[in-house]
Design an enzyme around this catalytic site. Structure first.
Site, PDB file in Angstrom:
ATOM      1  N   ILE A 113       0.857  -1.184   0.000  1.00  0.00           N
ATOM      2  CA  ILE A 113       0.000   0.000   0.000  1.00  0.00           C
ATOM      3  C   ILE A 113       0.891   1.231   0.000  1.00  0.00           C
ATOM      4  O   ILE A 113       1.915   1.266   0.687  1.00  0.00           O
ATOM      5  CB  ILE A 113      -0.971   0.013   1.200  1.00  0.00           C
ATOM      6  N   VAL A 144       4.926  -1.194   2.810  1.00  0.00           N
ATOM      7  CA  VAL A 144       4.533   0.198   2.588  1.00  0.00           C
ATOM      8  C   VAL A 144       5.329   0.717   1.399  1.00  0.00           C
ATOM      9  O   VAL A 144       6.557   0.615   1.371  1.00  0.00           O
ATOM     10  CB  VAL A 144       4.799   1.058   3.838  1.00  0.00           C
ATOM     11  N   LYS A 145       4.620   1.270   0.410  1.00  0.00           N
ATOM     12  CA  LYS A 145       5.271   1.786  -0.795  1.00  0.00           C
ATOM     13  C   LYS A 145       5.681   3.244  -0.576  1.00  0.00           C
ATOM     14  O   LYS A 145       4.857   4.087  -0.228  1.00  0.00           O
ATOM     15  CB  LYS A 145       4.344   1.681  -2.003  1.00  0.00           C
ATOM     16  N   ILE A 146       6.951   3.501  -0.795  1.00  0.00           N
ATOM     17  CA  ILE A 146       7.502   4.849  -0.678  1.00  0.00           C
ATOM     18  C   ILE A 146       8.166   5.193  -2.005  1.00  0.00           C
ATOM     19  O   ILE A 146       8.977   4.411  -2.509  1.00  0.00           O
ATOM     20  CB  ILE A 146       8.524   4.930   0.470  1.00  0.00           C
TER      21      ILE A 146
END
Length: 375
Positions: A113, A144-146
């Site tokens: 996400i 977690v998408k960064i």
């Protein structure tokens, strides 16, 4: 000899060491059994999402109406409603993939996400939202998408340093990829100093493929010579192959070996943007030409089904290609196509596109809350 079945092709791809992830998620997929089917029949072992995917999911059908009505009745504000809807889907998908996560020792069964793309240039707020997403979904197989902006790099380090598994997205250039890998190593060292179990941290680096060809092909078309035309449709694969070469270099250093000895896992390359955008190209091109042990290929369902039906799998198609890949990028430079300008342009456009999709997502949720509140 009988023909290879669709499932056999994807089984073969998996056997070559490529983890097949789906680049899509919706509540309809979850409640209708579609995602379960892909796990059972198509060897799908993970899911990636982004603002575009969520905007599309919320704009179609009535799967979210009941939750929207509940949120509207409770007077939930817009940002909280978006957080609730998206994290609920991701949490349910993570639970669905929990057996895969366990069976692969935590390597796969992952669901990603993304942080709000409007924060792509804000390090501190990206870190803050990464923490919120991690705690809200509250599943060990979350990523977690960064985004891999300059400002995103220290956020990656901090998140990894706190034990948050990260999918670094929107990587286009080899220099930025190396910086992303270094940010991951910095984060692992920070986690180690904090006494966090490195074995529980995972990372992937999402290297975008087809968008590179779209941008460079457009520039080659403007040049218009036979030499230029002969170079079309090859840059994305060459770029990705050189990224894998860099990966092998980075994750074989003494620095990495020390971390590996402490239980750390490498940050696997992930091939993203693998749907072919030019219909003149084979629709499984970004699957067939990027087969190598230890990577992820996240595919839209159309590409996944094409690969199941007619992928041209020839074993490892990455090793032994590095010199040719370099020669191709050099040929582009000689024609006046600046690699740096291309990758800078793609990063800026990527952030802008995700911001636009986020705005569409906000508009969709706003309309849904208003519609259900009026009933």
């Amino acid at each position: 000899m009988s023909e290879t079945t669709p499932t056999d092709r994807l089984a073969e791809l998996s056997a070559h060491g490529v983890s097949i992830w789906l680049d899509d998620l919706s509540r309809a997929r979850l409640t209708g059994g579609g995602l379960r089917r892909l796990i059972d029949e198509r060897h799908v072992v993970g899911v990636t999402t982004n603002p575009t995917i969520f905007a599309a999911a919320l704009s179609q059908g009535s799967s979210y109406d009941e939750q929207m009505a509940t949120l509207a009745t409770a007077g939930t504000d817009l940002d909280e409603a978006v957080m609730a809807v998206t994290t609920d889907d991701v949490r349910e998908a993570a639970d669905l993939f929990a057996p895969v996560h366990e069976a692969t020792g935590g390597q796969d069964g992952r669901v990603s996400i993304e942080v709000d793309p409007r924060l792509a240039k804000d390090t501190e707020r990206t870190i803050e939202q990464a923490r919120i997403l991690w705690s809200t979904v509250d599943r060990p197989n979350l990523m977690v998408k960064i985004p891999a902006t300059v400002e995103g790099l220290p956020a990656i380090t901090q998140a990894i340093g706190e034990g948050i598994s990260v999918n670094t997205t929107l990587i286009f250039s080899l220099d930025r990829y190396r910086a992303v890998a270094n940010a991951y190593l910095d984060g692992l060292e920070r986690a180690q100093r904090a006494g966090i179990d490195l074995a529980k941290i995972r990372g992937v680096a999402s290297f975008f493929v087809s968008r590179v060809d779209s941008e460079i092909d457009a520039r080659l078309d403007k040049i218009g010579t036979d030499e230029a035309k002969a170079l079309k449709g090859k840059a994305g694969i060459a770029n990705a192959r050189l990224a894998f070469e860099a990966y092998e270099e980075i994750f074989s250093t003494p620095r990495w070996e020390e971390l590996a000895a402490a239980g750390a896992h490498p940050q696997r390359p992930l091939w993203a943007s693998t749907g072919v955008k030019d219909p003149a190209y084979p629709d499984t091109m970004y699957v067939d030409e990027l087969v190598v042990d230890g990577v992820v290929n996240t595919m839209p369902e159309k590409t996944l089904e094409a690969a199941a039906d007619h992928a041209d799998l020839r074993g490892d198609t990455v090793h032994g290609t590095y010199d040719a890949a370099r020669a191709h990028l050099d040929a582009l430079e000689r024609l006046g196509i600046s690699y740096t300008d291309v990758t800078d342009t793609l990063e800026a456009e990527g952030v802008e596109k995700f911001e636009k999709s986020w705005d569409e997502l906000l508009e969709t949720v706003t309309a849904a809350l208003a519609r259900t509140a009026a009933r």
